[in-house]
Scaffold this active site. Structure first.
Site, PDB file in Angstrom:
ATOM      1  N   ARG A 246     -23.258 -13.558  -9.987  1.00 45.11           N
ATOM      2  CA  ARG A 246     -23.151 -14.661  -9.044  1.00 45.11           C
ATOM      3  C   ARG A 246     -23.780 -15.917  -9.613  1.00 45.11           C
ATOM      4  O   ARG A 246     -24.781 -15.853 -10.334  1.00 45.11           O
ATOM      5  CB  ARG A 246     -23.816 -14.281  -7.718  1.00 45.11           C
ATOM      6  CG  ARG A 246     -22.970 -13.305  -6.907  1.00 45.11           C
ATOM      7  CD  ARG A 246     -23.790 -12.535  -5.896  1.00 45.11           C
ATOM      8  NE  ARG A 246     -22.944 -11.779  -4.979  1.00 45.11           N
ATOM      9  CZ  ARG A 246     -22.318 -10.647  -5.299  1.00 45.11           C
ATOM     10  NH1 ARG A 246     -22.452 -10.147  -6.522  1.00 45.11           N
ATOM     11  NH2 ARG A 246     -21.565 -10.030  -4.415  1.00 45.11           N
TER      12      ARG A 246
ATOM     13  N   TYR B 157       0.848  -1.191   0.000  1.00 48.29           N
ATOM     14  CA  TYR B 157       0.000   0.000   0.000  1.00 48.29           C
ATOM     15  C   TYR B 157       0.887   1.245   0.000  1.00 48.29           C
ATOM     16  O   TYR B 157       1.922   1.278   0.682  1.00 48.29           O
ATOM     17  CB  TYR B 157      -0.906   0.000   1.236  1.00 48.29           C
ATOM     18  CG  TYR B 157      -2.086   0.943   1.139  1.00 48.29           C
ATOM     19  CD1 TYR B 157      -3.091   0.722   0.204  1.00 48.29           C
ATOM     20  CD2 TYR B 157      -2.195   2.053   1.975  1.00 48.29           C
ATOM     21  CE1 TYR B 157      -4.182   1.581   0.110  1.00 48.29           C
ATOM     22  CE2 TYR B 157      -3.281   2.919   1.886  1.00 48.29           C
ATOM     23  CZ  TYR B 157      -4.263   2.678   0.954  1.00 48.29           C
ATOM     24  OH  TYR B 157      -5.340   3.530   0.851  1.00 48.29           O
TER      25      TYR B 157
ATOM     26  N   VAL C 189     -17.854   1.700  -0.096  1.00 56.96           N
ATOM     27  CA  VAL C 189     -17.936   2.969  -0.824  1.00 56.96           C
ATOM     28  C   VAL C 189     -19.176   2.997  -1.708  1.00 56.96           C
ATOM     29  O   VAL C 189     -19.882   4.008  -1.785  1.00 56.96           O
ATOM     30  CB  VAL C 189     -16.672   3.189  -1.676  1.00 56.96           C
ATOM     31  CG1 VAL C 189     -16.822   4.435  -2.553  1.00 56.96           C
ATOM     32  CG2 VAL C 189     -15.447   3.346  -0.777  1.00 56.96           C
TER      33      VAL C 189
END
Length: 414
Positions: free
Chosen positions: A243, A104, A221
């Site tokens: 899915r 990160y 988000v």
């Protein structure tokens, strides 16, 4: 031999290396309040102002189960601008995992201040804490015991029972804003909701009734963008991953529509041949432009989403869950003048601390009005007696995804 009294400094090594329970004879219990409170049960005060603390730490980068350990240490009484914090709730975000892995951009703070020879870092970047002690200078800056604070920037380390901070490192949640807010709501407001809020506000001045489109719509988000957009009168097209179990897919569609989504489609439908005709139906024959896209996936599906944008629109990328590149056809740049932007909430928050405070306060106001709901969370109790392997196991589960929601440490008697 004559005896002499022990000063606070002389017992510091003892407190730093002693187990929790033998110190109980040195403790006193704080009185209970009869008033309703959102605080966890009352804590114990350590003798001479020293606070015993535990933290999930790592010395080297790697996979969380391999490098994390539960570290016990003591915190000296605060003086000057220092404040002792007791954490109330700290979520487990994907960025936290990436930070432990060393991939990160924002790096943690490695230090020897926690009573170790070799530097270690405390994991976690988001959370809410209560001030339990503070120095005179911190008091003069308007802080007091009982105040709730969130972290101003990443890298502080929030997977811990207690910590030491200065006013420059935190943002105080004013009492009027915090009233009626749970520790989970306060502890999860500063990353996902702020990311959605700023992306909807800062790139395009969307007017009431206008559209935006996003992928990763069932993420933290994505859910925040749906709710904030609905509160502001915006319309949204929301893309979710296909899915195998159609019943779960249908249940997710209904769930997202229940929080304000106007349209929910799968990434397969997005890339289907009839998507342009469907988009025209949703947008009043194409007369209502789609001027903003929010992307956290990348790959071919993200390119398909960009093709639905109107001329001059903005395509904002804040993640890359598919780990695939974002391919941009030249025609979008030349003939449609699509603007491709990036957004990283950590960088934004460091540059705009006051705006972050205002954003957090606005989201919490919407929460109290019932216009913004919690993302599904799997609460992980963290008591003083919690075992390191249990806590680390919960972090490891995040790598595979929580079934009932994102993991969040909720601290009890620590």
């Amino acid at each position: 031999m004559a005896s002499r009294p022990l000063c606070a400094a002389s017992i510091a090594p003892i407190l730093s290396h002693s187990p929790r329970h033998p110190l109980r004879f040195l403790r006193r219990r704080l009185p209970h309040s009869s008033k309703p409170s959102h605080h966890p049960p009352r804590r114990y005060i350590s003798a001479y102002g020293y606070e015993q603390a535990k933290a999930l730490t790592f010395q080297n980068y790697g996979e969380p189960p391999d490098v994390l350990s539960l570290h016990t240490h003591s915190i000296s009484p605060p003086h000057g601008s220092l404040m002792t914090l007791r954490f109330l709730a700290s979520p487990i975000n994907p960025a936290d995992i990436n930070q432990i892995q060393g991939v990160y951009p924002s790096k943690p703070t490695f230090t020897t201040d926690l009573g170790v020879k070799d530097p270690i870092a405390v994991a976690g970047n988001e959370g809410v804490a209560e001030i339990i002690a503070l120095g005179d200078k911190a008091k003069s800056e308007g802080y007091k015991r009982g105040d709730w604070v969130i972290m101003k920037a990443p890298g502080f380390g929030t997977w811990r029972t207690h910590g030491s901070a200065t006013p420059e490192q935190v943002i105080k949640l004013e009492e009027g804003v915090r009233e009626g807010i749970s520790v989970v709501q306060a502890g999860t407001v500063s990353i996902n909701p702020c990311t959605a809020y700023r992306m909807l506000k800062d790139f395009v001045s969307l007017r009431e009734g206008e559209w935006f489109i996003q992928n990763g719509a069932n993420s933290g988000v994505g859910r925040a963008a749906i709710q904030l957009g609905k509160s502001w009168g915006l319309k949204s097209i929301n893309v979710i991953r296909s899915r195998d179990d159609e019943s779960k897919e249908d249940a997710l569609r209904k769930e997202l529509k229940s929080i304000g989504a106007d349209v929910v489609i799968t990434d397969a439908e997005l890339q289907g041949q009839g998507i342009r005709d469907l988009t025209k139906q949703w947008t009043n024959g194409g007369r209502e432009p789609i001027r903003l896209a929010l992307n956290c996936v990348n790959g071919k599906a993200a390119t398909a989403m960009a093709k639905l944008l109107s001329s001059g629109a903005h395509f904002v990328t804040y993640g890359a869950m598919s780990k695939q590149p974002l391919t941009i056809p030249a025609s979008m740049l030349i003939f449609k003048d699509i603007h491709f932007d990036g957004f990283w909430v950590s960088n934004w928050a460091e540059r705009n601390p006051e705006e972050k405070k205002e954003t957090v306060e606005d989201v919490l106001r919407l929460t109290k009005k019932g216009e913004f709901k919690d993302t599904p969370f799997d609460e992980i109790p963290w008591e003083w007696e919690a075992k390191g392997e249990e806590l680390i196991g919960k972090v490891a589960n995040t790598l595979e995804g929580y079934r009932d929601g994102k993991g969040i440490f909720v601290f009890g008697k620590t």
